[in-house]
Design a protein around this motif. Structure first.
Motif, PDB file in Angstrom:
ATOM      1  N   GLY A  22      22.524 -47.669 -14.768  1.00  0.00           N
ATOM      2  CA  GLY A  22      21.749 -47.325 -13.753  1.00  0.00           C
ATOM      3  C   GLY A  22      20.340 -46.899 -14.528  1.00  0.00           C
ATOM      4  O   GLY A  22      19.729 -47.229 -15.651  1.00  0.00           O
ATOM      5  N   VAL A  42      17.824 -43.445 -15.305  1.00  0.00           N
ATOM      6  CA  VAL A  42      17.655 -41.909 -15.165  1.00  0.00           C
ATOM      7  C   VAL A  42      16.196 -41.545 -15.567  1.00  0.00           C
ATOM      8  O   VAL A  42      15.848 -42.026 -16.349  1.00  0.00           O
ATOM      9  CB  VAL A  42      18.864 -41.339 -16.349  1.00  0.00           C
ATOM     10  CG1 VAL A  42      18.526 -39.950 -16.302  1.00  0.00           C
ATOM     11  CG2 VAL A  42      19.928 -41.828 -15.786  1.00  0.00           C
ATOM     12  N   ASP A  49      23.183 -43.989  -9.410  1.00  0.00           N
ATOM     13  CA  ASP A  49      24.193 -43.268 -10.396  1.00  0.00           C
ATOM     14  C   ASP A  49      23.574 -43.806 -11.699  1.00  0.00           C
ATOM     15  O   ASP A  49      23.028 -44.906 -11.900  1.00  0.00           O
ATOM     16  CB  ASP A  49      25.586 -43.761 -10.250  1.00  0.00           C
ATOM     17  CG  ASP A  49      26.075 -43.249  -8.965  1.00  0.00           C
ATOM     18  OD1 ASP A  49      25.545 -42.260  -8.156  1.00  0.00           O
ATOM     19  OD2 ASP A  49      27.517 -43.751  -8.689  1.00  0.00           O
ATOM     20  N   GLY A  50      23.480 -42.841 -12.726  1.00  0.00           N
ATOM     21  CA  GLY A  50      23.061 -43.144 -13.981  1.00  0.00           C
ATOM     22  C   GLY A  50      24.103 -42.419 -15.247  1.00  0.00           C
ATOM     23  O   GLY A  50      24.855 -41.484 -15.019  1.00  0.00           O
ATOM     24  N   ALA A  71      18.718 -38.393 -11.520  1.00  0.00           N
ATOM     25  CA  ALA A  71      18.791 -39.658 -11.121  1.00  0.00           C
ATOM     26  C   ALA A  71      18.639 -39.847  -9.408  1.00  0.00           C
ATOM     27  O   ALA A  71      19.538 -39.575  -8.572  1.00  0.00           O
ATOM     28  CB  ALA A  71      20.501 -39.854 -11.194  1.00  0.00           C
ATOM     29  N   THR A 128      11.613 -43.415 -17.282  1.00  0.00           N
ATOM     30  CA  THR A 128      12.715 -43.889 -16.694  1.00  0.00           C
ATOM     31  C   THR A 128      13.497 -44.684 -17.993  1.00  0.00           C
ATOM     32  O   THR A 128      12.968 -45.570 -18.584  1.00  0.00           O
ATOM     33  CB  THR A 128      12.475 -44.784 -15.584  1.00  0.00           C
ATOM     34  OG1 THR A 128      11.729 -44.084 -14.595  1.00  0.00           O
ATOM     35  CG2 THR A 128      13.897 -45.359 -14.927  1.00  0.00           C
ATOM     36  N   LYS A 187      23.841 -40.225  -8.238  1.00  0.00           N
ATOM     37  CA  LYS A 187      22.439 -40.102  -7.532  1.00  0.00           C
ATOM     38  C   LYS A 187      22.413 -39.221  -6.697  1.00  0.00           C
ATOM     39  O   LYS A 187      23.216 -38.375  -6.090  1.00  0.00           O
ATOM     40  CB  LYS A 187      22.791 -41.469  -6.562  1.00  0.00           C
ATOM     41  CG  LYS A 187      21.512 -41.524  -5.621  1.00  0.00           C
ATOM     42  CD  LYS A 187      21.721 -42.755  -4.405  1.00  0.00           C
ATOM     43  CE  LYS A 187      20.561 -42.935  -3.750  1.00  0.00           C
ATOM     44  NZ  LYS A 187      20.812 -43.986  -2.649  1.00  0.00           N
ATOM     45  N   ASP A 205      20.618 -33.602 -10.599  1.00  0.00           N
ATOM     46  CA  ASP A 205      20.015 -33.446 -11.859  1.00  0.00           C
ATOM     47  C   ASP A 205      20.847 -32.758 -13.053  1.00  0.00           C
ATOM     48  O   ASP A 205      21.707 -32.073 -12.548  1.00  0.00           O
ATOM     49  CB  ASP A 205      18.466 -33.129 -11.619  1.00  0.00           C
ATOM     50  CG  ASP A 205      18.720 -31.621 -10.822  1.00  0.00           C
ATOM     51  OD1 ASP A 205      19.835 -30.922 -10.767  1.00  0.00           O
ATOM     52  OD2 ASP A 205      17.450 -31.196 -10.517  1.00  0.00           O
TER      53      ASP A 205
END
Length: 99
Positions: free
Chosen positions: A52, A54, A87-88, A83, A64, A32, A35
């Motif tokens: 998640g 992104v 978190d992703g 993100a 997204t 989170k 980038d």
């Protein structure tokens, strides 16, 4: 057949599962608020959401990516990921597609 497994120790950035001349498979972990900077690939890029949310940016669009959603890009197209809210994780496949 080859079985590829992610490295659970990777908490940020790339986790390379396979790296060959015409094919690369990477689990990309984006915490989170972070980038992945603007870049491009000489191969076709497929990005699949696995955890998640992104944000996937090109110079012309943003979408997204969430689990079950994917984008496919042509070689040479600039893109970046971030993100912003959670978190992703995405799976990124760079490959030369058969004609």
């Amino acid at each position: 057949m080859r079985v590829l497994s992610a490295n659970p120790e990777v908490k940020q950035g790339p986790d390379r599962l396979l790296s060959e001349r015409h094919l690369s498979i990477v689990r990309l972990v984006i915490p989170k608020g972070t980038d992945i900077k603007r870049h491009r690939s000489l191969m076709t890029v497929t990005v699949v959401g696995i955890k998640g949310a992104v944000e996937f940016h090109t110079d012309d669009d943003v979408t997204t990516i969430v689990p079950g959603k994917a984008v496919v890009m042509e070689p040479g197209e600039f893109h970046w990921l971030e993100a912003p809210d959670e978190d992703g994780e995405v799976m990124v496949v760079h490959g030369v597609l058969a004609q």
